[in-house]
Design a protein around this motif. Structure first.
Motif, short mmCIF file in Angstrom:
data_model
loop_
_atom_site.label_atom_id
_atom_site.label_comp_id
_atom_site.label_asym_id
_atom_site.label_seq_id
_atom_site.Cartn_x
_atom_site.Cartn_y
_atom_site.Cartn_z
N ASP A 127 18.43 38.57 42.68
CA ASP A 127 19.43 37.67 42.09
C ASP A 127 20.36 38.41 41.13
N VAL A 128 19.78 39.24 40.27
CA VAL A 128 20.60 39.93 39.28
C VAL A 128 21.45 41.01 39.93
N HIS A 129 20.83 41.90 40.70
CA HIS A 129 21.56 43.04 41.25
C HIS A 129 22.49 42.64 42.40
N LEU A 130 21.93 42.11 43.46
CA LEU A 130 22.72 41.88 44.67
C LEU A 130 23.56 40.61 44.56
N LYS A 131 22.93 39.49 44.23
CA LYS A 131 23.70 38.25 44.11
C LYS A 131 24.68 38.35 42.94
N GLY A 132 24.23 38.98 41.84
CA GLY A 132 25.12 39.14 40.70
C GLY A 132 26.35 39.96 41.03
N THR A 133 26.17 41.02 41.81
CA THR A 133 27.32 41.82 42.23
C THR A 133 28.22 41.01 43.14
N PHE A 134 27.63 40.28 44.09
CA PHE A 134 28.44 39.41 44.95
C PHE A 134 29.24 38.41 44.13
N ASN A 135 28.59 37.75 43.18
CA ASN A 135 29.28 36.73 42.39
C ASN A 135 30.53 37.28 41.73
N CYS A 136 30.42 38.48 41.18
CA CYS A 136 31.57 39.09 40.50
C CYS A 136 32.62 39.56 41.49
N VAL A 137 32.17 40.20 42.58
CA VAL A 137 33.10 40.71 43.58
C VAL A 137 33.83 39.55 44.27
N ARG A 138 33.11 38.47 44.51
CA ARG A 138 33.71 37.31 45.18
C ARG A 138 34.97 36.82 44.47
N PHE A 139 34.88 36.64 43.17
CA PHE A 139 36.02 36.09 42.43
C PHE A 139 37.03 37.16 42.06
N ALA A 140 36.57 38.39 41.86
CA ALA A 140 37.52 39.47 41.58
C ALA A 140 38.42 39.74 42.78
N THR A 141 37.84 39.74 43.99
CA THR A 141 38.66 40.00 45.18
C THR A 141 39.65 38.87 45.43
N ALA A 142 39.25 37.65 45.12
CA ALA A 142 40.19 36.53 45.29
C ALA A 142 41.42 36.72 44.42
N ARG A 143 41.20 37.16 43.17
CA ARG A 143 42.34 37.38 42.28
C ARG A 143 43.14 38.62 42.70
#
Length: 311
Positions: A127-143
């Motif tokens: 959750d912290v490493h993989l999902k946490g990275t996804f969560n940040c990348v998901r919204f950063a790439t949208a912007r």
């Protein structure tokens, strides 16, 4: 601060640094701030195992940056929560005008042999490493897609690239980050965004928890100050480095290396439908075997040696 040819500070947009309250993340945050970026210092302030959250770590680094004349703001949410990824992007853009970069340095460690690992120990690290990275990348790439510019630097580890006997959860998460990085690089090239991955080696709170045998797989001289790691993250995020994308780089105190992405080494085409003996011969002999480097580096027994009683 960054300077123009006229000697004046050249303000840049915002960069999110997760795990920015300590170790590699804190060094990354300070380097980006000194280069003129506004920095969102994201850190929940937990222990290495992910317990006892406190805001002090992120606040301290934020104050250090401001005291040095830089721009920074702290965030204390858990990146394992989907909404926090969006919060970080909104905070960076509202505070600093736009999102220029994301560097994901967050992580926890819960070591256990796979046959003793609990579901909670698995889930928490994933959750912290993989999902946490996804969560940040998901919204950063949208912007960044809207901006048609930006840079993302993720963090894997030697465990993710080569495995580790007591870190199946951590290794799986870090290997997943490599795949996430490659996929994101392919998706974001058309929007002018480069995405790369660093496998760092430095002395931090997390490495202090790793066994001596694992630590010894890398020379002591390469586990020092994280300054070069921060410089490489900064270099990868420089607009002049947009052609560098989809890469995995090992970075130590003294050394840089580039990993070749996973690809086929050998192949066989059968002339006719093979029998079991043909397949056994193919996987044992014809394809050849590339033993995991860490069997020898960690002094681990190979299964054939155990089975044959030669270990």
């Amino acid at each position: 601060m960054a300077e123009t040819s006229g000697g004046l500070a050249a303000p840049r947009g915002g960069v999110i640094v997760t795990g920015g309250g300590g170790g590699i993340g804190a060094e990354v945050a300070r380097r980006f701030a000194s280069a003129g970026y506004g920095v969102v210092v994201s850190d929940r302030g937990v222990t290495v195992a992910g317990d006892d959250p406190a805001p002090d770590a992120a606040n301290l680094v934020t104050e250090q940056i401001r005291d040095a004349g830089g721009r920074a703001v702290a965030h204390h949410g858990s990146v394992s929560e989907f909404a926090v990824g969006e919060e970080l992007v909104e905070l960076a853009t509202s505070e600093f005008g736009r999102l220029d970069g994301l560097v994901t340095c967050h992580g926890i460690l819960r070591e256990r042999m796979i046959f003793n690992m609990s579901e909670e120990e698995w889930d928490s690290v994933i959750d912290v490493h993989l999902k946490g990275t996804f969560n940040c990348v998901r919204f950063a790439t949208a912007r960044m897609r809207t901006q048609r510019a930006g840079s993302i630097v993720t963090m894997t580890s030697a465990s993710g690239l080569e495995g580790s006997p007591a870190q199946a959860n951590y290794a799986a998460a870090k290997a997943g980050i490599v795949g996430l990085t490659a996929s994101t690089a392919l998706a974001m090239g058309r929007y002018g965004v480069n995405v790369n991955c660093i496998s760092p080696a430095a002395n931090t709170r997390m490495t202090a928890r790793i066994s001596a045998r694992t630590t010894n797989t890398r020379p002591a001289a390469e586990r020092g100050n994280p300054g070069l790691i921060a410089d490489v993250a900064l270099a990868l995020s420089d607009p002049r480095a947009r052609e560098v994308t989809g890469q995995v780089l090992t970075v130590t105190e003294q050394r840089l290396a580039r990993w070749v992405p996973t690809h086929e080494q050998e192949n066989i085409t059968f002339d006719a439908e093979p029998g079991l003996d043909d397949v056994v011969d193919a996987v044992r002999n014809r394809l050849g075997v590339a033993p995991l480097r860490r069997f020898a580096a960690l002094g681990l027994d190979l299964p054939a040696a155990v089975a044959n009683g030669t270990n």
